[in-house]
Write an enzyme that holds these catalytic residues in place. Sequence first.
Site, PDB file in Angstrom:
ATOM      1  N   GLU A  36       0.872  -1.163   0.000  1.00 20.78           N
ATOM      2  CA  GLU A  36       0.000   0.000   0.000  1.00 20.78           C
ATOM      3  C   GLU A  36       0.916   1.222   0.000  1.00 20.78           C
ATOM      4  OE1 GLU A  36      -2.781   0.286   3.283  1.00 20.78           O
ATOM      5  OE2 GLU A  36      -3.467   2.236   2.557  1.00 20.78           O
ATOM      6  N   ARG A 261       5.294 -13.154   9.574  1.00 23.87           N
ATOM      7  CA  ARG A 261       5.958 -11.901   9.240  1.00 23.87           C
ATOM      8  C   ARG A 261       7.290 -11.807   9.967  1.00 23.87           C
ATOM      9  NH1 ARG A 261       2.288  -7.947   9.291  1.00 23.87           N
ATOM     10  NH2 ARG A 261       3.743  -6.243   9.496  1.00 23.87           N
ATOM     11  N   LYS A 271       4.020   0.699   9.691  1.00 20.98           N
ATOM     12  CA  LYS A 271       4.191   1.948   8.956  1.00 20.98           C
ATOM     13  C   LYS A 271       3.595   3.129   9.717  1.00 20.98           C
ATOM     14  CE  LYS A 271       2.897   0.131   4.993  1.00 20.98           C
ATOM     15  NZ  LYS A 271       2.513   0.002   3.593  1.00 20.98           N
TER      16      LYS A 271
HETATM   17  P1  ATP Z   1       1.127  -1.831   8.052  1.00 23.55           P
HETATM   18  O1  ATP Z   1       2.501  -1.647   8.632  1.00 23.55           O
HETATM   19  O2  ATP Z   1       0.416  -0.557   7.905  1.00 23.55           O
HETATM   20  O3  ATP Z   1       0.368  -2.962   8.654  1.00 23.55           O
HETATM   21  P2  ATP Z   1       1.910  -3.488   5.910  1.00 23.55           P
HETATM   22  O4  ATP Z   1       3.242  -3.657   6.530  1.00 23.55           O
HETATM   23  O5  ATP Z   1       0.939  -4.600   5.862  1.00 23.55           O
HETATM   24  O6  ATP Z   1       1.258  -2.224   6.552  1.00 23.55           O
HETATM   25  P3  ATP Z   1       1.725  -3.329   3.053  1.00 23.55           P
HETATM   26  O7  ATP Z   1       2.159  -2.213   2.203  1.00 23.55           O
HETATM   27  O8  ATP Z   1       0.301  -3.696   3.038  1.00 23.55           O
HETATM   28  O9  ATP Z   1       2.177  -2.899   4.491  1.00 23.55           O
HETATM   29  O10 ATP Z   1       2.631  -4.597   2.816  1.00 23.55           O
HETATM   30  C1  ATP Z   1       2.938  -5.110   1.558  1.00 23.55           C
HETATM   31  C2  ATP Z   1       3.289  -6.553   1.679  1.00 23.55           C
HETATM   32  O11 ATP Z   1       4.395  -6.726   2.549  1.00 23.55           O
HETATM   33  C3  ATP Z   1       2.141  -7.346   2.237  1.00 23.55           C
HETATM   34  O12 ATP Z   1       1.965  -8.515   1.454  1.00 23.55           O
HETATM   35  C4  ATP Z   1       2.579  -7.701   3.623  1.00 23.55           C
HETATM   36  O13 ATP Z   1       2.086  -8.961   4.005  1.00 23.55           O
HETATM   37  C5  ATP Z   1       4.102  -7.721   3.504  1.00 23.55           C
HETATM   38  N1  ATP Z   1       4.721  -7.381   4.790  1.00 23.55           N
HETATM   39  C6  ATP Z   1       4.533  -6.257   5.500  1.00 23.55           C
HETATM   40  N2  ATP Z   1       5.222  -6.302   6.652  1.00 23.55           N
HETATM   41  C7  ATP Z   1       5.866  -7.487   6.682  1.00 23.55           C
HETATM   42  C8  ATP Z   1       6.733  -8.140   7.617  1.00 23.55           C
HETATM   43  N3  ATP Z   1       7.079  -7.562   8.765  1.00 23.55           N
HETATM   44  N4  ATP Z   1       7.202  -9.358   7.297  1.00 23.55           N
HETATM   45  C9  ATP Z   1       6.867  -9.940   6.136  1.00 23.55           C
HETATM   46  N5  ATP Z   1       6.045  -9.390   5.216  1.00 23.55           N
HETATM   47  C10 ATP Z   1       5.548  -8.187   5.481  1.00 23.55           C
HETATM   48 MG    MG Z   2      -1.079  -4.162   4.763  1.00 21.55          MG
END
Ligand code: ATP
Ligand code: MG
Length: 564
Positions: A36, A261, A271
């Site tokens: 996003e 994650r 974020k």
């Molecule tokens: P927020 O921090 O606002 O929850 P987000 O980290 O989910 O947002 P996105 O931009 O939606 O941010 O993430 C893009 C992709 O990265 C998604 O498929 C998410 O699953 C993956 N992702 C985000 N954070 C992690 C993490 N800590 N470890 C592994 N994958 C991640």
């Molecule tokens: Mg997300």
Amino acid sequence: MTESTGQLGPNFIRNIIDEELAANKHDTVVTRFPPEPNGYLHIGHAKSICLNFGLAAHYGGRCHLRFDDTNPIKEEQEYIDAIKADLSWLGFDWGQHEYYASNYFETLYGYAERLVEKGLAYVCELTAEQIREYRGNLIEPGRPSPYRARPVEENLDLLRRMRAGEFPDGSHVLRAKIDMAAPNLNLRDPVLYRILHASHHRTGSDWCIYPMYDFAHGQSDSIEGITHSICTLEFEDHRPLYDWLCEAIGIYHPRQIEFARLNLTYTVMSKRRLLELVNEKHVSGWDDPRMPTLSGMRRRGFTPGAIRTFCDRIGVGKSDSVIDMSVLEDCVREELDTTAPRAMGVLRPLKVTITNYPEDQAEEFTVPRHPKNPDMGRRTIPFSREIYIERDDFMEEPPKKFFRLGPGREVRLRYGYIIRCDEVIKDPVSGEVIELRCSYDPETAGGKLPEGRKKVKGIIHWVSAAHGIPVEVRVYDRLFNVANPAGDKQCDYREHLNPESLGVLTDCLVEPGLVGAQPGEVFQFERLGYFCIDRDDTAHKRVFNRVVTLRDTWAKLSANNLNR
Ligand code: ATP
Ligand code: MG
């Protein structure tokens, strides 16, 4: 430990795909990375990127870059540009496959009408709070909305008027009609569309209704022919909805697979929090070298190869875990050890005068750029009567195991002579040691040791005073002073910010050979660690960032020890 392969090792997702391919379920593998655009990428995203692009590469398929841009309020072009720059830097290429969920708004709206026509969605006028109240909880079933039984024609009319902008924000939503008693709360008539009179960074004022994440994500996967929609574990509970929506709309149905994650110690990774740190100026920006963002790591001097190695090494699993920051730093060290040219730099200089070295004399030592890689060639380092050594390498009353300089003691200058400390000069007021007066042994140049001469244990680094380049060095420590800053229910994560996380050393000197080095270049300063030229560097003010120390001494030393 294996070398960086940039390749994806075996994991449970590969096993699943292998089985499917063996059963002829697919003839290719299509994955996607779906950020996003509401913030910069962080090291957690790198795990997802390495996994999604790694799977595509492993199976000779492809990986799409899809911006999940369904929330007009938090998204900006700046983030899209930064995400693309970070992905390329990390070494991944999405080719032609750059997509935007916002490009599918018309198609998604069509799916919404289709659900209404099938009697599988309705327009609801409860407020957000009422919807929550009606939903029930894990113990109690939900209650049906009073609008749930609206006839299809009326729903269709209201949905069209929602789209046409007849209603204010929050007055109506479109909801799926699933099961208000479902044990999984996500299936209790989730909201699919909301009214938001807001301009979108790509579609402008074309729309005043926007799809919810759950309604856009799986449908975008389907439109793009994604075979495996890989996401983090918190979406496991959303999978039944993902599946229900594809089936209810009657479209191609990708398979969602969840993995754990990445969590790292001593930092935060959401974020929202990273944005707070930036907006409240706890850091200098998204690319502050203390941030867990890819742009911060790049600026600090971490390499894409080291980050990919890290992602390989931590693997892909199903259970949540927290990885220690030192695992990432070790990957950085391992790579820089082989790639970074060596140099000498003094962070906290102490002047040394070689009293028996002629005042108008200077000489050069020609030494390797890298001790294990002769292909890197050689460099010259000037030596003269006045040099600087590291303040730490002298002790007035050294303990037994201290093999560096002390009154009357000898030490070898790296690549140079053996010197002896004859006199210690102190500031008459403060009593601080301000200069050492030493003598050198001309027979010991470049590591030589004349017959019968006693060996000297300590070797220290140094820079010629007349030739050295003055530089600023920024040394970084953990951004937070507890391992899990966001995990403390009693107090805000910002309370755990480490006030000593940035140290600025302004009197440093480096050998003159670094005069032409450019921002981004990394050197090993012998005995100290790896240092990268910062983007703030100019001809007037040269600035280095400490990437990492040579060894992981962090755990053993107090947080405010800046020197090692
Ligand atoms: P927020 O921090 O606002 O929850 P987000 O980290 O989910 O947002 P996105 O931009 O939606 O941010 O993430 C893009 C992709 O990265 C998604 O498929 C998410 O699953 C993956 N992702 C985000 N954070 C992690 C993490 N800590 N470890 C592994 N994958 C991640
Ligand atoms: Mg997300």
